[in-house]
Enzyme design. Structure first.
Site, PDB file in Angstrom:
ATOM      1  CG  ASP A 135     -30.619  21.984  28.714  1.00 24.77           C
ATOM      2  OD1 ASP A 135     -29.922  21.141  28.110  1.00 24.77           O
ATOM      3  OD2 ASP A 135     -31.861  21.951  28.739  1.00 24.77           O
ATOM      4  CB  CYS A 189     -28.782   2.063  39.694  1.00 21.89           C
ATOM      5  SG  CYS A 189     -29.107   3.747  39.140  1.00 21.89           S
ATOM      6  CB  CYS A 192     -33.253  -0.343  41.670  1.00 19.83           C
ATOM      7  SG  CYS A 192     -34.771   0.623  41.524  1.00 19.83           S
ATOM      8  CB  CYS A 195     -36.148   4.670  36.318  1.00 23.10           C
ATOM      9  SG  CYS A 195     -34.578   3.835  35.978  1.00 23.10           S
ATOM     10  CB  CYS A 199     -40.666   3.857  30.552  1.00 21.80           C
ATOM     11  SG  CYS A 199     -40.761   4.861  29.049  1.00 21.80           S
ATOM     12  CB  CYS A 215     -38.609   9.876  25.485  1.00 25.18           C
ATOM     13  SG  CYS A 215     -38.585  10.855  27.009  1.00 25.18           S
ATOM     14  CB  CYS A 242     -43.117  11.912  30.946  1.00 23.85           C
ATOM     15  SG  CYS A 242     -43.525  10.338  31.737  1.00 23.85           S
ATOM     16  CB  CYS A 245     -38.154   7.437  34.476  1.00 28.06           C
ATOM     17  SG  CYS A 245     -37.638   9.001  33.725  1.00 28.06           S
ATOM     18  CB  CYS A 249     -35.664   7.542  41.546  1.00 33.74           C
ATOM     19  SG  CYS A 249     -33.958   7.251  42.090  1.00 33.74           S
TER      20      CYS A 249
END
Length: 380
Positions: A135, A189, A192, A195, A199, A215, A242, A245, A249
């Site tokens: 990252d 997914c 669904c 998520c 938010c 966000c 946060c 989301c 799941c």
């Protein structure tokens, strides 16, 4: 010539010894759609102030753009599933929620060291060159993770695994060795939208699209200066990141709690009292969050977040903590303290504080905070 099929299995075993929960491999050119999607995201301005995302776009768009000699990409994942329910912590209004990944030692340090061990094993046994990333380089980890079969990018844009849910930290190894690739993972997914629906700030303009400007993770970690007033109430008591989301799941039912041996969590960083956090000096902040991702954000942004949470707390006892910060050296903190007090105090009390502090204030943004707070108080 090495037996690459056997080497792959030995590599996976070595990675598991280092604590990785999943290992998958993709050819270096397995995610050709990543570049065009990145360009569309940047063109929409969804990267907000993260200008580094727009730099070196050609290098970021594909592994070969970063390193032409790369032939295989090894994607590794480590589970950091929390033992608690992050959504339940939202009810503890006088406490500050720190995102699950940030309660641990900085994952960059933990994973990079382990990646180097795995990459070193590959280099010795394959006679190949390797590069490791966590990252911190222009690498499209999530599209590559899907191409390698590790998981798929959910509608919230985060990698989801059928075996580990959404609580995964990713590491990447580029190599000149051509290892047998795994099949890409398809999207599971379905219909669904949990998520997206959960938010608090409506940061998803459409499925699979994240607008960082709205966000909470971006606003509380990357964003500098005051947080937009319209978004402050929705932040609640989240002081760093946060998890909403991720937490809702349904695939998380397959995830296990992260093992302490891999990620060292501090239990006092789960939901510490806001009063305790608001009182931190710069030295105390650095000591409290040493070795944590929180430290990289710095005291100014963190205390700004704490004050937003205080304003949302409905806890009158915290007004004194906010009042003390009206004298802070950082203008962003002073302005956030004004907003917090405007949410807790009656108009007369706020006016009294304004008469004391406003004549001495020199920062234009803090002055504007006072003026807006007083105007809103008169309106109510």
């Amino acid at each position: 010539m090495p037996d690459y099929a056997a080497l792959k299995q030995a590599l996976i075993a070595r990675a598991r010894e280092e604590g990785f929960d999943a290992v998958r491999i993709a050819d270096a050119d397995a995610a050709p759609e990543a570049g065009p999607r990145l360009n569309d995201w940047l063109a929409a301005g969804h990267h907000a102030s993260m200008d580094w995302m727009a730099q070196n776009v050609d290098r970021r768009a594909s592994p070969q753009g970063l390193w032409p000699e790369v032939r295989s990409v090894i994607m590794l994942a480590m589970n950091y599933g929390p033992a608690d329910d992050p959504m339940a912590l939202l009810e503890r209004r006088s406490d500050g929620i720190i995102s699950a990944y940030a309660r641990n030692r900085d994952y960059h340090d933990i994973i990079k060291g382990k990646l180097k061990q795995v990459a070193g094993f590959l280099a010795v046994n394959a006679g190949a060159e390797v590069k490791v990333f966590v990252d911190t380089a222009p690498v499209m980890e999530k599209p590559l993770a899907q191409a390698a079969g590790l998981g798929w990018q959910g509608k919230h844009s985060v990698i989801v695994s059928r075996d580990h849910g959404g609580w995964l930290l990713l590491g990447v190894i580029f190599t000149t060795a051509h290892l047998p690739p795994d099949k890409p993972e398809r999207d599971h997914c379905g219909s669904c939208t949990r998520c997206l629906d959960i938010c608090p700030t409506n940061a998803f303009p459409a499925p699979y699209q994240l607008d960082a400007r709205r966000c909470i993770a971006y606003l509380t970690i990357e964003h500098k200066g005051p947080i937009p007033r319209s978004l402050r109430p929705a932040i609640g008591n989240r002081v760093f990141g946060c998890d909403d989301c991720l937490a809702v799941c349904p695939w998380n039912k397959f995830a296990s709690t992260a093992r302490e041996a891999k990620l060292i969590a501090r239990t006092d960083n789960i939901a510490p009292p806001l009063a305790e956090l608001a009182s931190l000096t710069d030295a105390e902040f650095r000591l409290r969050f040493a070795g944590s991702p929180v430290k990289r954000t710095g005291r100014e942004r963190f205390i700004r977040n704490v004050l937003i949470a205080i304003g949302n707390s409905r806890d009158m006892k915290l007004a004194e903590n906010a009042r003390t910060l009206l004298n802070d050296e950082a203008a962003t903190i002073r302005g956030s303290a004004v907003w917090a007090l405007s949410q807790l105090l009656a108009a007369e009390s706020l006016l009294a504080l304004a008469q004391q502090h406003l004549p001495c204030e020199t920062d234009a943004e803090v002055i504007a905070e006072w003026q807006l707070a007083l105007a809103e108080g008169q309106a109510t």
